[in-house]
Motif scaffolding. Structure first.
Motif, PDB file in Angstrom:
ATOM      1  N   ALA A  25       4.818  -4.508  -1.472  1.00  0.00           N
ATOM      2  CA  ALA A  25       4.894  -3.490  -2.525  1.00  0.00           C
ATOM      3  C   ALA A  25       3.595  -3.412  -3.319  1.00  0.00           C
ATOM      4  CB  ALA A  25       6.066  -3.795  -3.455  1.00  0.00           C
ATOM      5  N   SER A  26       2.885  -4.534  -3.475  1.00  0.00           N
ATOM      6  CA  SER A  26       1.613  -4.514  -4.194  1.00  0.00           C
ATOM      7  C   SER A  26       0.575  -3.692  -3.446  1.00  0.00           C
ATOM      8  CB  SER A  26       1.102  -5.942  -4.381  1.00  0.00           C
ATOM      9  OG  SER A  26       2.053  -6.763  -5.001  1.00  0.00           O
ATOM     10  N   VAL A  27       0.569  -3.806  -2.116  1.00  0.00           N
ATOM     11  CA  VAL A  27      -0.358  -3.018  -1.305  1.00  0.00           C
ATOM     12  C   VAL A  27      -0.047  -1.535  -1.445  1.00  0.00           C
ATOM     13  CG1 VAL A  27      -1.163  -2.578   1.048  1.00  0.00           C
ATOM     14  CG2 VAL A  27      -0.661  -4.917   0.316  1.00  0.00           C
ATOM     15  N   VAL A  28       1.227  -1.179  -1.332  1.00  0.00           N
ATOM     16  CA  VAL A  28       1.623   0.225  -1.456  1.00  0.00           C
ATOM     17  C   VAL A  28       1.230   0.762  -2.826  1.00  0.00           C
ATOM     18  CG1 VAL A  28       3.599   1.799  -1.499  1.00  0.00           C
ATOM     19  CG2 VAL A  28       3.495  -0.028   0.204  1.00  0.00           C
ATOM     20  N   LYS A  29       1.462  -0.002  -3.869  1.00  0.00           N
ATOM     21  CA  LYS A  29       1.131   0.439  -5.229  1.00  0.00           C
ATOM     22  C   LYS A  29      -0.366   0.744  -5.355  1.00  0.00           C
ATOM     23  CE  LYS A  29       1.014  -1.328 -10.001  1.00  0.00           C
ATOM     24  NZ  LYS A  29      -0.462  -1.361 -10.134  1.00  0.00           N
ATOM     25  N   THR A  48       6.506  -0.370   8.730  1.00  0.00           N
ATOM     26  CA  THR A  48       7.173  -1.078   9.819  1.00  0.00           C
ATOM     27  C   THR A  48       7.546  -2.461   9.318  1.00  0.00           C
ATOM     28  OG1 THR A  48       5.861   0.109  11.472  1.00  0.00           O
ATOM     29  CG2 THR A  48       6.994  -1.891  12.192  1.00  0.00           C
ATOM     30  N   ASP A  49       8.817  -2.819   9.471  1.00  0.00           N
ATOM     31  CA  ASP A  49       9.324  -4.113   8.981  1.00  0.00           C
ATOM     32  C   ASP A  49       9.054  -4.281   7.485  1.00  0.00           C
ATOM     33  OD1 ASP A  49      10.164  -4.757  11.542  1.00  0.00           O
ATOM     34  OD2 ASP A  49       8.252  -5.686  12.056  1.00  0.00           O
ATOM     35  N   ALA A  50       9.335  -3.223   6.722  1.00  0.00           N
ATOM     36  CA  ALA A  50       9.179  -3.234   5.262  1.00  0.00           C
ATOM     37  C   ALA A  50       7.772  -3.615   4.836  1.00  0.00           C
ATOM     38  CB  ALA A  50      10.197  -4.174   4.618  1.00  0.00           C
ATOM     39  N   GLU A 167      12.179  -6.523   0.387  1.00  0.00           N
ATOM     40  CA  GLU A 167      10.806  -6.039   0.270  1.00  0.00           C
ATOM     41  C   GLU A 167      10.768  -4.514   0.241  1.00  0.00           C
ATOM     42  OE1 GLU A 167       8.395  -7.880  -0.492  1.00  0.00           O
ATOM     43  OE2 GLU A 167       9.330  -9.823  -0.140  1.00  0.00           O
ATOM     44  N   LEU A 168      11.634  -3.883   1.033  1.00  0.00           N
ATOM     45  CA  LEU A 168      11.690  -2.423   1.013  1.00  0.00           C
ATOM     46  C   LEU A 168      12.142  -1.916  -0.344  1.00  0.00           C
ATOM     47  CD1 LEU A 168      11.458   0.254   2.537  1.00  0.00           C
ATOM     48  CD2 LEU A 168      13.824  -0.067   3.304  1.00  0.00           C
ATOM     49  N   GLY A 169      13.059  -2.630  -0.969  1.00  0.00           N
ATOM     50  CA  GLY A 169      13.496  -2.247  -2.305  1.00  0.00           C
ATOM     51  C   GLY A 169      12.359  -2.272  -3.310  1.00  0.00           C
ATOM     52  N   HIS A 170      11.508  -3.276  -3.252  1.00  0.00           N
ATOM     53  CA  HIS A 170      10.351  -3.343  -4.149  1.00  0.00           C
ATOM     54  C   HIS A 170       9.370  -2.197  -3.876  1.00  0.00           C
ATOM     55  CE1 HIS A 170      11.263  -7.135  -6.146  1.00  0.00           C
ATOM     56  NE2 HIS A 170      11.593  -7.655  -4.976  1.00  0.00           N
ATOM     57  N   ILE A 171       9.191  -1.858  -2.608  1.00  0.00           N
ATOM     58  CA  ILE A 171       8.305  -0.745  -2.270  1.00  0.00           C
ATOM     59  C   ILE A 171       8.868   0.563  -2.817  1.00  0.00           C
ATOM     60  CG2 ILE A 171       7.401   0.631  -0.353  1.00  0.00           C
ATOM     61  CD1 ILE A 171       7.209  -1.988   1.244  1.00  0.00           C
ATOM     62  N   MET A 172      10.173   0.757  -2.663  1.00  0.00           N
ATOM     63  CA  MET A 172      10.808   1.973  -3.179  1.00  0.00           C
ATOM     64  C   MET A 172      10.636   2.087  -4.693  1.00  0.00           C
ATOM     65  SD  MET A 172      12.443   3.576  -0.591  1.00  0.00           S
ATOM     66  CE  MET A 172      14.117   4.168  -0.705  1.00  0.00           C
ATOM     67  N   GLU A 174       8.094   0.994  -6.472  1.00  0.00           N
ATOM     68  CA  GLU A 174       6.721   1.425  -6.749  1.00  0.00           C
ATOM     69  C   GLU A 174       6.550   2.916  -6.454  1.00  0.00           C
ATOM     70  OE1 GLU A 174       4.607  -0.242  -8.307  1.00  0.00           O
ATOM     71  OE2 GLU A 174       5.472  -2.249  -8.185  1.00  0.00           O
ATOM     72  N   ILE A 175       7.119   3.387  -5.351  1.00  0.00           N
ATOM     73  CA  ILE A 175       7.015   4.814  -5.021  1.00  0.00           C
ATOM     74  C   ILE A 175       7.759   5.650  -6.057  1.00  0.00           C
ATOM     75  CG2 ILE A 175       7.665   6.546  -3.297  1.00  0.00           C
ATOM     76  CD1 ILE A 175       7.209   4.451  -1.152  1.00  0.00           C
ATOM     77  N   GLU A 176       8.891   5.147  -6.496  1.00  0.00           N
ATOM     78  CA  GLU A 176       9.697   5.825  -7.522  1.00  0.00           C
ATOM     79  C   GLU A 176       8.873   6.029  -8.793  1.00  0.00           C
ATOM     80  OE1 GLU A 176      13.048   3.657  -9.840  1.00  0.00           O
ATOM     81  OE2 GLU A 176      13.968   4.415  -8.011  1.00  0.00           O
ATOM     82  N   ARG A 177       8.163   4.994  -9.224  1.00  0.00           N
ATOM     83  CA  ARG A 177       7.374   5.091 -10.462  1.00  0.00           C
ATOM     84  C   ARG A 177       6.242   6.097 -10.327  1.00  0.00           C
ATOM     85  NH1 ARG A 177       6.943  -1.487 -11.573  1.00  0.00           N
ATOM     86  NH2 ARG A 177       9.113  -1.765 -12.263  1.00  0.00           N
ATOM     87  N   LEU A 178       5.529   6.056  -9.182  1.00  0.00           N
ATOM     88  CA  LEU A 178       4.425   6.992  -9.020  1.00  0.00           C
ATOM     89  C   LEU A 178       4.950   8.420  -8.866  1.00  0.00           C
ATOM     90  CD1 LEU A 178       1.089   6.764  -7.562  1.00  0.00           C
ATOM     91  CD2 LEU A 178       2.548   8.398  -6.364  1.00  0.00           C
TER      92      LEU A 178
END
Length: 601
Positions: A25-29, A48-50, A167-172, A174-178
Motif C-alpha cells: 500500500a505504501s508503494v501504491v500511495k 497481482t497477489d495484492a 494487504e489489498l484492504g490497505h491498498i484500497m 489508499e486509493i479511496e483517500r486519493l
C-alpha cells in the motif's frame, strides 16, 4: 572500537525504504501521489497477489524525458521544491525525493515514460537500487511504473506481510483517500485480472456515492463556510445516518488527506446532544488554509499536519458543521400543548388575601400503641385494598425460595420462581443465594452468541431466505475484507452474492435475524475485524457472532412477558459462561439476604 564509516548507497537506500515503504500500500500511495503531481487526469492500478508480486500504476500525466527518468531514482532528487523556503508553500504531494529510490531499493522496478513533445519514450530498469538499463522505447504520453517482487532482497520484511486480502484492504484505503481528494481524476483498479474499481471523473458528491453506495446520496448535508483564515466545504451526514461503527470520516487539507483527532472532536461536538451516545457522523470535509500556516513535513506518511491557531480553526469547523445540521435538519420543537394544563387563576390585586391556616391533630402521638393513626399506618390491610393479593403472594414466594435448599444457581424450568421486570430492562428473580438481577439485553446477547457460534462450528446454522434480496455497496476497504470472510458469513447462515465492484446482494440471513438493518449489521461485522484484525478463522467467527448477537438481542426498554423472561433464564443457565457477555461484561448480579437486610439497618 569500530571505525566510523559511510554506509554503501544500497544499504542507505534500504534503511530509508524502511520508513517510506513498509507494505504494498505504501508503494501504491507514493506512485498515485506522483501521478497526481504530474497532472494526470486518469490513473490505472493493476495488482497481482495484492501487490506482493506486481504493482503497476499507469497515468496520463506530463511524463519525463530521458535525463529526468534516470535522475528520478537518485536519493533526494525532486522536481517539487528548490530550497527550504518552498517547504512552507507546498502545492504538491511529494517533495522529499525519497519515494522512488526507496521503492527501487527493495524491488525490481521498470519505468516507461514519455513527454508530449517527444516521439519516443524512455525505459529504465532498476533492481535492488542498481540500474540495469536505460533505453528508448515506444509508450503513450505519461508514465507507467511496474514494481515486481517487492522486498525480494529484504526477506525479513517480506515475511511480515499479511494475507493478500489484508494487504489489498490497505491498498484500497489508499486509493479511496486519493480518489476523494481528487474527484476530477478517473481511477481504475484491477486485481488478478478483475476490475474492482472504475471511478470516472466527477463532482465530489458523485465520487462519494460511487465509493460508498447510493444511500450516501440521501445521507449527506452540504457544508460551505469561508473565512479569512480557513474555508470549510464538503459534506456531513444527517442525524438519521449516524453510526456506532464504520462511519466514513475524512479530512483533507489543501487536497491532502490528514488525520486530526482535535478537529474530529470539533465535528462530533457539533452533534452533541443530537445523536445517541456512542453514535458518530460520517463526514467528508475539505479545508483550505494558507500554505504558509501549515507544516506537512512532520511524519514520513505525511498524514499528520501542524496548524497555526488550531483553537481558532476548531471553533470555525464546529460552527460550520453545527450551522449545516441546524439548517438542513428538522430539529424537534417544544410542544406547548395546553390540553392537560392546570387552570391557574389570574392574579387580582383588588381581591383581599387571607392568611392560610394549618390544621393538625393535637392528640396524635406516634409512640402510643393502640391509637387510631399509628395503628392505621402499621397495618398492611390497605395494601390488599390497593393491590389485591399480588404483593402478599410475591412476598410469600420470596420467603419460600430462601427456605428451599439447592446446589444450582437457577432451578429447572418447572420450579423457577415467577420473575418480574423492573424498568423494562432488568429481570428480577429470587434464587437460593438471594435476589438475582439479570440484564435482559446482555443475557440475551450471551444466549444468541453461543447459538450462532455453535451453529457455525457444527455447520448446521439455520438460514432464512429473504423474499426480496437486499443490495448495497461496501466501501473499497470492506470489499477486500468481505472476499476473505465470505466463507465465514456462509457458515453463520448468510446467503450473500458478490455482484462485483463492491456491490453485494443479501439473499438469506441466519434465523432470528429477520427484519434487521442488514447493511449496518454486515458493515459492523466487517468494521470489527478491521479494527481488531485476525487471521484465525475461529477468532473471526467469534467476532462476527458477537456483532450479530449485539444487533439482534432483546433491547433494554422492551417489556417482556413472564414466559419470555423464564425462557431467557432457562437458556442463560444452559450457556457455557452465563455470568458474562462475550465481551466480558456481567449479565447478572446477585444480592444476598444479608446485603438486602443491610439496606434497612
Amino acid at each position: 572500537m569500530a571505525n566510523v564509516q559511510i554506509l554503501p548507497p544500497n544499504v542507505a537506500c534500504q534503511i530509508a525504504a524502511g520508513e517510506v515503504v513498509n507494505r504494498p500500500a505504501s508503494v501504491v500511495k507514493e506512485l498515485l501521489e506522483n501521478a497526481v503531481d504530474a497532472g494526470a487526469t486518469s490513473i490505472t492500478v493493476v495488482l497481482t497477489d495484492a501487490g506482493r508480486t506486481m504493482i503497476q500504476v499507469t497515468d496520463n500525466g506530463c511524463g519525463m524525458d530521458a535525463a529526468d527518468a534516470a535522475m528520478a531514482f537518485e536519493r533526494h532528487a525532486t522536481s517539487k521544491i528548490r530550497n527550504s523556503d518552498d517547504l512552507y508553500s507546498l502545492s504538491t504531494f511529494g517533495f522529499r525525493g525519497e519515494a522512488l529510490p526507496s521503492i527501487a531499493a527493495v524491488s525490481q522496478l521498470t519505468l516507461k515514460t514519455r513527454t508530449a513533445d517527444s516521439e519516443t519514450g524512455t525505459s529504465v530498469c532498476i533492481e535492488g537500487g542498481e540500474q540495469v538499463f536505460s533505453e528508448p522505447c515506444t509508450c503513450p504520453v505519461g508514465s507507467t511504473f511496474t514494481v515486481r517482487n517487492l522486498f525480494y532482497n529484504v526477506p525479513a520484511r517480506r515475511k511480515f506481510l499479511k494475507s493478500n486480502q489484508t494487504e489489498l484492504g490497505h491498498i484500497m484505503t489508499e486509493i479511496e483517500r486519493l480518489a476523494l481528494s481528487h474527484p476530477d481524476v478517473a481511477v481504475e483498479l484491477f486485481h488478478q485480472g478483475e476490475q474492482l474499481l472504475a471511478l470516472p471523473a466527477s463532482a465530489i458528491k458523485q465520487r462519494i456515492v460511487g465509493l460508498f453506495g447510493k444511500k450516501m446520496n440521501q445521507a449527506l448535508l452540504p457544508v460551505d463556510v469561508s473565512t479569512s483564515v480557513i474555508s470549510v466545504h464538503g459534506f456531513t451526514s444527517n442525524l438519521d445516518s449516524v453510526k456506532g461503527k464504520g462511519a466514513q470520516q475524512f479530512f483533507f487539507v489543501n487536497g491532502r488527506f490528514m488525520k486530526h483527532a482535535y478537529f474530529h472532536k470539533a465535528v462530533t461536538s457539533a452533534y452533541e446532544n443530537l445523536v445517541p451516545e456512542g453514535e458518530q457522523p460520517s463526514y467528508f470535509l475539505f479545508l483550505e488554509v494558507p500554505k504558509d500556516t501549515i507544516d506537512v513535513n512532520v511524519h514520513p506518511s505525511k498524514t499528520e499536519i501542524k496548524f497555526q491557531d488550531e483553537p481558532v480553526l476548531w471553533k470555525i469547523i464546529m460552527a460550520a458543521v453545527k450551522e449545516t445540521v441546524g439548517k438542513f435538519e428538522n430539529m424537534p420543537t417544544i410542544d406547548f400543548n395546553t390540553a392537560d394544563m392546570p387552570d391557574i387563576p389570574v392574579f387580582d390585586s383588588s381581591r383581599p388575601a387571607s392568611q392560610p391556616t394549618v390544621e393538625y391533630n393535637p392528640s396524635f402521638n406516634p409512640f402510643r400503641s393502640g391509637s387510631g393513626t399509628s395503628e392505621t399506618r402499621r397495618s398492611t390491610e390497605g395494601w390488599s385494598k390497593l393491590y389485591g393479593d399480588a404483593v402478599e403472594h410475591k412476598l410469600s414466594e420470596v420467603a419460600a425460595v430462601y427456605e428451599r435448599p439447592s446446589d444450582s444457581l437457577l432451578q429447572p424450568e418447572e420450579s423457577i420462581p415467577v420473575p418480574f421486570q423492573f424498568a423494562d430492562r432488568y429481570i428480577m428473580v429470587p434464587c437460593d443465594q438471594g435476589l438475582m438481577i439479570v440484564d435482559q439485553h446482555r443475557a440475551h446477547m450471551r444466549i444468541l452468541y453461543e447459538r450462532y457460534l455453535g451453529g457455525a462450528t457444527a455447520h448446521n446454522a439455520a438460514s432464512q431466505g429473504l423474499l426480496f434480496p437486499e443490495m448495497f455497496q461496501l466501501s473499497p476497504a470492506c470489499t477486500a475484507l468481505f472476499a476473505q470472510l465470505k466463507p465465514r458469513f456462509a457458515a453463520l447462515g448468510f446467503d450473500i452474492s458478490d455482484m462485483g465492484r463492491g456491490a453485494i446482494a443479501v439473499q438469506g440471513v441466519p434465523s432470528g435475524l429477520e427484519n434487521q438493518d442488514y447493511e449496518r449489521l454486515i458493515s459492523d461485522m466487517l468494521q470489527d475485524l478491521q479494527v481488531n484484525p485476525t487471521h484465525d478463522e475461529e477468532r473471526q467467527l467469534e467476532s462476527m457472532a458477537l456483532a450479530m448477537a449485539r444487533k439482534s438481542a432483546i433491547p433494554s426498554g422492551r417489556s417482556l412477558t413472564v414466559k419470555e423472561m423464564q425462557d431467557i433464564l432457562t437458556s442463560l443457565k444452559a450457556c457455557s459462561m452465563p455470568s458474562r457477555t462475550p465481551d466480558a461484561r456481567p449479565t447478572y448480579v446477585i444480592r444476598s439476604m444479608a446485603d438486602i437486610s443491610k439496606w434497612f439497618d
